[in-house]
Write a protein that holds these residues in place. Structure first.
Motif, PDB file in Angstrom:
ATOM      1  N   GLU A   2      23.738  45.570  67.227  1.00 23.37           N
ATOM      2  CA  GLU A   2      24.688  46.284  66.383  1.00 23.37           C
ATOM      3  C   GLU A   2      24.735  47.728  66.878  1.00 23.37           C
ATOM      4  OE1 GLU A   2      24.387  45.953  62.099  1.00 23.37           O
ATOM      5  OE2 GLU A   2      23.166  44.151  62.372  1.00 23.37           O
ATOM      6  N   LYS A  21      23.856  42.071  72.487  1.00 26.79           N
ATOM      7  CA  LYS A  21      24.305  41.666  71.140  1.00 26.79           C
ATOM      8  C   LYS A  21      23.681  42.516  70.041  1.00 26.79           C
ATOM      9  CE  LYS A  21      26.666  38.421  73.059  1.00 26.79           C
ATOM     10  NZ  LYS A  21      27.979  38.752  73.524  1.00 26.79           N
ATOM     11  N   VAL A  72      31.964  39.250  57.612  1.00 27.70           N
ATOM     12  CA  VAL A  72      32.230  39.198  59.052  1.00 27.70           C
ATOM     13  C   VAL A  72      30.887  39.382  59.760  1.00 27.70           C
ATOM     14  CG1 VAL A  72      34.604  40.027  58.822  1.00 27.70           C
ATOM     15  CG2 VAL A  72      32.771  41.683  59.219  1.00 27.70           C
ATOM     16  N   SER A  73      30.901  39.330  61.078  1.00 27.81           N
ATOM     17  CA  SER A  73      29.649  39.478  61.812  1.00 27.81           C
ATOM     18  C   SER A  73      29.050  40.868  61.575  1.00 27.81           C
ATOM     19  CB  SER A  73      29.869  39.214  63.305  1.00 27.81           C
ATOM     20  OG  SER A  73      30.785  40.135  63.834  1.00 27.81           O
ATOM     21  N   PRO A  74      27.730  40.987  61.729  1.00 28.13           N
ATOM     22  CA  PRO A  74      27.095  42.292  61.516  1.00 28.13           C
ATOM     23  C   PRO A  74      27.687  43.397  62.391  1.00 28.13           C
ATOM     24  CG  PRO A  74      25.430  40.581  61.636  1.00 28.13           C
ATOM     25  CD  PRO A  74      26.742  39.944  62.018  1.00 28.13           C
ATOM     26  N   GLN A  75      28.155  43.033  63.591  1.00 27.62           N
ATOM     27  CA  GLN A  75      28.826  43.997  64.451  1.00 27.62           C
ATOM     28  C   GLN A  75      30.239  43.509  64.705  1.00 27.62           C
ATOM     29  OE1 GLN A  75      28.101  47.245  65.824  1.00 27.62           O
ATOM     30  NE2 GLN A  75      30.274  46.839  65.829  1.00 27.62           N
ATOM     31  N   PRO A  76      31.207  43.936  63.872  1.00 27.37           N
ATOM     32  CA  PRO A  76      32.597  43.531  64.118  1.00 27.37           C
ATOM     33  C   PRO A  76      33.042  43.976  65.510  1.00 27.37           C
ATOM     34  CG  PRO A  76      32.367  44.515  61.950  1.00 27.37           C
ATOM     35  CD  PRO A  76      31.083  44.772  62.678  1.00 27.37           C
ATOM     36  N   GLU A 114      38.646  41.911  62.985  1.00 25.42           N
ATOM     37  CA  GLU A 114      37.412  41.593  62.279  1.00 25.42           C
ATOM     38  C   GLU A 114      36.954  42.769  61.409  1.00 25.42           C
ATOM     39  OE1 GLU A 114      33.037  39.608  63.149  1.00 25.42           O
ATOM     40  OE2 GLU A 114      34.101  40.556  64.814  1.00 25.42           O
TER      41      GLU A 114
END
Length: 174
Positions: A119, A117, A35-39, A44
């Motif tokens: 984390e 954006k 998943v993205s580095p920062q769910p 997610e």
């Protein structure tokens, strides 16, 4: 029995070891969450935990795989810290899921996640002027003034995972 932990982060590893104790062999596996580095949602974050658990059990050839994932969830009341765990077995049981404590993030931190954006770990380093918070007390430790740290937060999640596994195992035996 062998438990694969889908991370090498000491806060998560220590939580698993505290719950399961000394009778298991542990393998720390640096796997991707997928998943993205920062769910940025519960969904997610859950998917990241499931992906880590599945990848860890497979890569380590373990009996149990555990994935723990931290994220954030937008609500009408602000951006909240969220955390989820997943446990899978080598017998392909449906993933067991458990979620943990939530706390609203200050707008200064939430803004860095939403607009810049970043984390959460990066935002916390800027906010606190400290390094490696994710491997120590975590955001939860900072914002609860040390009353609950990241290991304790994930400890509760892992307790829920183990309890559900124990329940499933006992139900299957009867």
């Amino acid at each position: 029995m062998k438990i694969a932990i889908g991370t090498k982060n000491p806060t998560k590893v220590n939580a698993v070891k505290k719950v399961f104790g000394d009778t298991f062999t542990y393998v720390e596996v640096a796997v991707q969450s997928g998943v993205s580095p920062q769910p940025f949602s519960d969904e997610e974050t859950i998917q990241g935990a499931v992906n880590r658990a599945r990848a860890a059990v497979k890569e380590a050839g373990a009996d149990i795989g555990i994935g723990l994932e931290g994220g954030v969830q937008e609500t009408p009341h602000g951006l909240f810290l969220c955390n989820w765990g997943s446990l899978v077995t080598s017998k392909d049981l449906e993933p067991i899921l458990g979620g943990g404590a939530r706390i609203r993030l200050p707008e200064a931190v939430a803004g860095m996640l939403r607009h810049d954006k970043k984390e959460l770990a990066e935002a916390m380093e800027v906010y606190t002027n400290q390094k490696n918070i994710r491997k120590k007390e975590g955001a939860i430790g900072i914002f609860t003034n040390g009353n609950l740290d990241r290991t304790a937060m994930f400890y509760q999640v892992v307790l829920m995972l183990k309890g559900q596994l124990d329940f499933r195992t006992n139900q299957a035996v009867q």
